[in-house]
Design a protein around this motif. Structure first.
Motif, PDB file in Angstrom:
ATOM      1  N   GLU A 238      43.406  36.629  32.968  1.00 43.26           N
ATOM      2  CA  GLU A 238      42.951  37.697  32.080  1.00 43.26           C
ATOM      3  C   GLU A 238      42.438  37.123  30.761  1.00 43.26           C
ATOM      4  O   GLU A 238      41.446  37.595  30.207  1.00 43.26           O
ATOM      5  CB  GLU A 238      44.095  38.680  31.818  1.00 43.26           C
ATOM      6  CG  GLU A 238      44.470  39.520  33.037  1.00 43.26           C
ATOM      7  CD  GLU A 238      45.640  40.444  32.754  1.00 43.26           C
ATOM      8  OE1 GLU A 238      46.388  40.185  31.781  1.00 43.26           O
ATOM      9  OE2 GLU A 238      45.820  41.423  33.506  1.00 43.26           O
ATOM     10  N   LYS A 239      43.112  36.078  30.274  1.00 43.01           N
ATOM     11  CA  LYS A 239      42.708  35.458  29.014  1.00 43.01           C
ATOM     12  C   LYS A 239      41.421  34.649  29.178  1.00 43.01           C
ATOM     13  O   LYS A 239      40.631  34.533  28.242  1.00 43.01           O
ATOM     14  CB  LYS A 239      43.830  34.562  28.483  1.00 43.01           C
ATOM     15  CG  LYS A 239      45.087  35.315  28.095  1.00 43.01           C
ATOM     16  CD  LYS A 239      46.203  34.358  27.677  1.00 43.01           C
ATOM     17  CE  LYS A 239      47.487  35.108  27.336  1.00 43.01           C
ATOM     18  NZ  LYS A 239      48.593  34.175  26.987  1.00 43.01           N
ATOM     19  N   TYR A 242      35.528  36.580  32.048  1.00 44.84           N
ATOM     20  CA  TYR A 242      34.444  36.391  33.012  1.00 44.84           C
ATOM     21  C   TYR A 242      33.769  35.030  32.766  1.00 44.84           C
ATOM     22  O   TYR A 242      33.603  34.622  31.622  1.00 44.84           O
ATOM     23  CB  TYR A 242      33.419  37.507  32.847  1.00 44.84           C
ATOM     24  CG  TYR A 242      32.228  37.400  33.780  1.00 44.84           C
ATOM     25  CD1 TYR A 242      32.284  37.935  35.056  1.00 44.84           C
ATOM     26  CD2 TYR A 242      31.072  36.741  33.372  1.00 44.84           C
ATOM     27  CE1 TYR A 242      31.206  37.832  35.911  1.00 44.84           C
ATOM     28  CE2 TYR A 242      29.991  36.625  34.225  1.00 44.84           C
ATOM     29  CZ  TYR A 242      30.070  37.174  35.490  1.00 44.84           C
ATOM     30  OH  TYR A 242      28.998  37.067  36.345  1.00 44.84           O
ATOM     31  N   PRO A 243      33.356  34.305  33.840  1.00 45.20           N
ATOM     32  CA  PRO A 243      33.443  34.690  35.248  1.00 45.20           C
ATOM     33  C   PRO A 243      34.678  34.139  35.974  1.00 45.20           C
ATOM     34  O   PRO A 243      35.059  34.624  37.024  1.00 45.20           O
ATOM     35  CB  PRO A 243      32.176  34.089  35.838  1.00 45.20           C
ATOM     36  CG  PRO A 243      31.958  32.849  35.021  1.00 45.20           C
ATOM     37  CD  PRO A 243      32.439  33.172  33.631  1.00 45.20           C
ATOM     38  N   PHE A 244      35.318  33.097  35.381  1.00 46.24           N
ATOM     39  CA  PHE A 244      36.358  32.387  36.133  1.00 46.24           C
ATOM     40  C   PHE A 244      37.616  33.229  36.315  1.00 46.24           C
ATOM     41  O   PHE A 244      38.230  33.210  37.396  1.00 46.24           O
ATOM     42  CB  PHE A 244      36.701  31.071  35.428  1.00 46.24           C
ATOM     43  CG  PHE A 244      37.531  30.136  36.261  1.00 46.24           C
ATOM     44  CD1 PHE A 244      36.986  29.522  37.372  1.00 46.24           C
ATOM     45  CD2 PHE A 244      38.860  29.875  35.941  1.00 46.24           C
ATOM     46  CE1 PHE A 244      37.745  28.647  38.152  1.00 46.24           C
ATOM     47  CE2 PHE A 244      39.620  29.008  36.703  1.00 46.24           C
ATOM     48  CZ  PHE A 244      39.058  28.398  37.813  1.00 46.24           C
ATOM     49  N   LYS A 335      40.670  23.857  33.951  1.00 42.88           N
ATOM     50  CA  LYS A 335      41.280  23.325  32.731  1.00 42.88           C
ATOM     51  C   LYS A 335      41.603  24.448  31.754  1.00 42.88           C
ATOM     52  O   LYS A 335      42.678  24.471  31.143  1.00 42.88           O
ATOM     53  CB  LYS A 335      40.336  22.314  32.080  1.00 42.88           C
ATOM     54  CG  LYS A 335      40.216  20.993  32.817  1.00 42.88           C
ATOM     55  CD  LYS A 335      39.223  20.062  32.129  1.00 42.88           C
ATOM     56  CE  LYS A 335      39.070  18.762  32.907  1.00 42.88           C
ATOM     57  NZ  LYS A 335      38.047  17.868  32.281  1.00 42.88           N
ATOM     58  N   ALA A 336      40.655  25.380  31.602  1.00 41.40           N
ATOM     59  CA  ALA A 336      40.882  26.510  30.702  1.00 41.40           C
ATOM     60  C   ALA A 336      42.027  27.382  31.207  1.00 41.40           C
ATOM     61  O   ALA A 336      42.868  27.846  30.432  1.00 41.40           O
ATOM     62  CB  ALA A 336      39.601  27.330  30.564  1.00 41.40           C
ATOM     63  N   ASP A 338      44.584  26.468  33.116  1.00 40.26           N
ATOM     64  CA  ASP A 338      45.849  25.757  32.910  1.00 40.26           C
ATOM     65  C   ASP A 338      46.288  25.818  31.452  1.00 40.26           C
ATOM     66  O   ASP A 338      47.477  25.938  31.148  1.00 40.26           O
ATOM     67  CB  ASP A 338      45.717  24.299  33.362  1.00 40.26           C
ATOM     68  CG  ASP A 338      45.700  24.160  34.877  1.00 40.26           C
ATOM     69  OD1 ASP A 338      46.220  25.069  35.558  1.00 40.26           O
ATOM     70  OD2 ASP A 338      45.162  23.159  35.385  1.00 40.26           O
ATOM     71  N   LYS A 339      45.318  25.738  30.557  1.00 41.49           N
ATOM     72  CA  LYS A 339      45.632  25.810  29.128  1.00 41.49           C
ATOM     73  C   LYS A 339      46.234  27.172  28.782  1.00 41.49           C
ATOM     74  O   LYS A 339      47.204  27.271  28.034  1.00 41.49           O
ATOM     75  CB  LYS A 339      44.373  25.562  28.304  1.00 41.49           C
ATOM     76  CG  LYS A 339      44.617  25.532  26.803  1.00 41.49           C
ATOM     77  CD  LYS A 339      43.326  25.218  26.057  1.00 41.49           C
ATOM     78  CE  LYS A 339      43.582  25.202  24.546  1.00 41.49           C
ATOM     79  NZ  LYS A 339      42.322  24.889  23.804  1.00 41.49           N
ATOM     80  N   HIS A 340      45.667  28.234  29.356  1.00 44.02           N
ATOM     81  CA  HIS A 340      46.171  29.582  29.088  1.00 44.02           C
ATOM     82  C   HIS A 340      47.506  29.840  29.790  1.00 44.02           C
ATOM     83  O   HIS A 340      48.218  30.786  29.422  1.00 44.02           O
ATOM     84  CB  HIS A 340      45.151  30.627  29.535  1.00 44.02           C
ATOM     85  CG  HIS A 340      43.958  30.740  28.636  1.00 44.02           C
ATOM     86  ND1 HIS A 340      44.062  31.024  27.286  1.00 44.02           N
ATOM     87  CD2 HIS A 340      42.630  30.593  28.884  1.00 44.02           C
ATOM     88  CE1 HIS A 340      42.858  31.057  26.743  1.00 44.02           C
ATOM     89  NE2 HIS A 340      41.968  30.794  27.691  1.00 44.02           N
ATOM     90  N   CYS A 341      47.841  29.011  30.787  1.00 39.16           N
ATOM     91  CA  CYS A 341      49.133  29.164  31.455  1.00 39.16           C
ATOM     92  C   CYS A 341      50.274  28.780  30.519  1.00 39.16           C
ATOM     93  O   CYS A 341      51.422  29.160  30.747  1.00 39.16           O
ATOM     94  CB  CYS A 341      49.196  28.311  32.731  1.00 39.16           C
ATOM     95  SG  CYS A 341      48.265  28.992  34.119  1.00 39.16           S
ATOM     96  N   GLY A 342      49.952  28.000  29.477  1.00 39.11           N
ATOM     97  CA  GLY A 342      50.944  27.662  28.464  1.00 39.11           C
ATOM     98  C   GLY A 342      51.875  26.543  28.873  1.00 39.11           C
ATOM     99  O   GLY A 342      51.647  25.837  29.854  1.00 39.11           O
ATOM    100  N   GLU A 343      52.949  26.384  28.106  1.00 38.98           N
ATOM    101  CA  GLU A 343      53.944  25.349  28.342  1.00 38.98           C
ATOM    102  C   GLU A 343      55.267  25.993  28.774  1.00 38.98           C
ATOM    103  O   GLU A 343      55.629  27.059  28.267  1.00 38.98           O
ATOM    104  CB  GLU A 343      54.149  24.532  27.057  1.00 38.98           C
ATOM    105  CG  GLU A 343      52.911  23.781  26.585  1.00 38.98           C
ATOM    106  CD  GLU A 343      52.518  22.642  27.505  1.00 38.98           C
ATOM    107  OE1 GLU A 343      53.373  22.243  28.331  1.00 38.98           O
ATOM    108  OE2 GLU A 343      51.384  22.167  27.420  1.00 38.98           O
TER     109      GLU A 343
END
Length: 425
Positions: A238-239, A242-244, A335-336, A338-343
C-alpha cells in the motif's frame, strides 16, 4: 588443396568435407577463382577469404563462412564474415571483390561487421522472435527474458570481444563467476541455447558451453509467508503505490505468475472486471487460462490509474511506467517494498513465494487440490492417465469460490481477526 578439386560443386564439397584440421591455421587456394582461399582453423571452423590488392597494397577480405549448401539467397550476397556461402557462392563473391578492387573500390568499406558478440546476440534474439529454433517462434515472454539476460548479464562483460570465434569455455566460466547465483543459472541457460544455435555452432566448429562447468542446481524453495508476514507485505505494498504495490497485492490474491500479472493488459480484463483471461501465448504451459477475480481484487483494479503516452493515447498495459511497455522494474520495486516492510526485515523471500503462499492458504481453507491447481494453471497431478485426457472440466465456479474465500482470509489477516476454519471434507 582446392586447386585439385574439379569444378563441379558436389566434388568440391566432398573434398572439403574430408579435410582435417591441423595444429596451425591453413589457407587452401581455389583453382577456379583467383585470389579465393578456404581458411581452416585448428578448431575445424571454415571460412572464405579473398587476397587481392587495394590501392597497390596487399589485402585480405573475409567474405563469409563455409557451408555446404549455403544460406544466402541469390542476389543477397554481401561482404560479411558471418554469412554462409557454399563453393559456388564464394567464387561469385570473390570475383566481385577482385573486380571492385581493380576498379579502385575498397570492398572492405562494404563489409558489415557481424562477428562481434553484440551483433551475434542481436541476431539470436531476432531469430527467437521470428523463425525460432524449432520451426516456430519462441513465446514472446521467453524472447523478452533472453533479451533481458543478454543485455544485463552477458553483453556488459564481453564488451572486449570483437570476434565471437575467439571465445572459449574459460570466458564463459569467468563471466558466470561475476554473477549472482540466480543470474548465473539464467545466463548459463541462455548461453547454452546460443552456442547450440546452428549459425554460431558452424562459425565456431564446437559448442564451448559443453566444456564449461555448469552452475549448481538451485535448491527447491518452500518459503511460505506467515500471516504476520502477509500483513506486513500487504501494508508495505500500500505504501509503495502504483504500479508495484497493487501488482504485488494481485499476485497474492490470484496466485498467478509474476509476468502474467506484470504484463496484464486492460483487454484481458472482463468488462465487469470479474475475471482475467490469459491467452495461451501468455502462460507458461501454453494453455489459455481464466482467473476469476474476488471483490477485493476487483476493487484494487478499479482504483488503478489508466496511463497515457505523450500523444494522449491510453496504454494497453495495466501496470506500466512508460505507457508503451509493461512494468519491468522488479529489482527496484522489491527493494522499495522491503524498505517499507520495516525492521526487522523479512527473512529472504521472493515474489514467487506469494504464489506458493496463495496455494498454501487455499489448502488451509480446505480447497480441493484439483481446484487449486486449476487456479495456478498447473497440469493437475490429482487427475491423471485416461481421466486427464477426458476430463476437460475447468472448475470455474469452484475457482471463483476458492479465490473469494482467499480474499476474505487475507482481509481478516490484515485486520488481525483471522479465524482458522476447520478443513472441509
Amino acid at each position: 588443396m582446392l586447386n585439385s578439386i574439379p569444378g563441379q560443386f558436389k566434388k568440391a564439397a566432398a573434398f572439403i568435407s574430408n579435410l582435417k584440421p591441423a595444429t596451425t591455421r591453413q589457407e587452401i587456394p581455389d583453382s577456379t577463382q583467383s585470389g579465393l582461399y578456404l581458411v581452416m582453423q585448428p578448431s575445424g571452423a571454415l571460412s572464405w577469404a579473398v587476397r587481392t590488392k587495394i590501392e597497390g597494397k596487399a589485402a585480405k577480405v573475409t567474405i563469409g563462412r563455409y557451408d555446404e549448401t549455403g544460406s544466402v539467397e541469390r542476389g543477397a550476397i554481401i561482404v560479411s564474415a558471418t554469412q554462409a556461402l557454399n563453393v559456388t557462392q564464394a567464387r561469385a563473391l570473390a570475383e566481385k571483390v577482385v573486380a571492385d578492387a581493380r576498379r579502385g573500390n575498397d570492398p572492405r568499406q562494404q563489409k558489415i561487421d557481424k562477428t562481434s558478440v553484440s551483433a551475434w546476440f542481436d541476431d539470436f534474439i531476432k531469430t527467437a522472435r521470428t523463425t525460432g529454433f524449432k520451426g516456430r517462434p519462441v513465446k514472446a515472454s521467453t524472447a523478452d527474458e533472453y533479451d533481458r539476460i543478454i543485455t544485463t548479464n552477458i553483453k556488459p562483460h564481453w564488451k572486449h570481444v570483437t570476434d565471437i570465434r575467439t571465445v572459449d569455455y574459460r570466458d564463459v566460466e569467468k563471466l558466470l563467476a561475476k554473477l549472482t547465483p540466480g543470474a548465473r543459472r539464467n545466463a548459463f541457460a541462455v548461453l547454452s541455447a546460443f552456442f547450440r544455435w546452428k549459425p554460431v555452432a558452424r562459425a565456431m566448429g564446437r559448442n564451448i558451453v559443453e566444456l564449461a562447468e555448469a552452475p549448481a542446481k538451485p535448491q527447491s524453495r518452500d518459503r511460505v509467508l506467515s500471516h504476520e508476514e502477509i500483513k506486513t507485505v500487504w501494508k508495505a505494498a500500500e505504501k509503495c503505490g502504483y504500479p508495484f504495490g497493487p501488482m504485488v497485492q494481485l499476485l497474492l490474491l490470484t496466485g498467478q505468475r509474476r509476468d502474467e500479472i506484470a504484463e496484464l493488459k486492460w483487454s484481458e480484463i472482463s468488462d465487469d472486471m470479474d475475471a482475467i483471461t490469459l491467452e495461451a501465448t501468455r502462460t507458461k504451459n501454453s494453455r489459455p487460462h481464466i482467473v476469476p477475480l474476488a471483490p477485493l481484487a476487483m476493487m484494487i483494479i478499479e482504483a488503478l490509474p489508466k496511463m497515457h503516452d505523450a500523444d494522449g493515447n491510453p496504454s494497453e498495459y495495466v501496470f506500466t511506467t512508460t505507457a508503451a511497455t509493461p512494468f519491468s522494474g522488479f529489482s527496484n520495486g522489491k527493494k522499495a517494498l522491503d524498505k517499507h516492510c520495516g525492521e526487522p526485515a523479512l527473512p529472504e523471500w521472493h515474489l514467487h513465494d506469494l504464489r506458493r503462499t496463495c496455494a498454501t492458504e487455499l489448502a488451509k481453507l480446505g480447497i480441493k487440490q484439483e481446484v487449486t491447481e486449476a487456479i495456478l494453471n498447473h497440469k493437475t497431478g490429482k487427475v491423471s492417465g485416461v481421466a486427464a485426457i477426458y476430463n476437460r472440466y475447468d472448475y470455474q465456479d469452484e475457482k471463483r469460490d476458492a479465490l473469494e474465500q482467499l480474499a476474505m482470509r487475507i482481509k481478516a489477516i490484515i485486520a488481525n481477526n483471522v479465524i482458522m476454519l476447520k478443513k472441509t471434507a
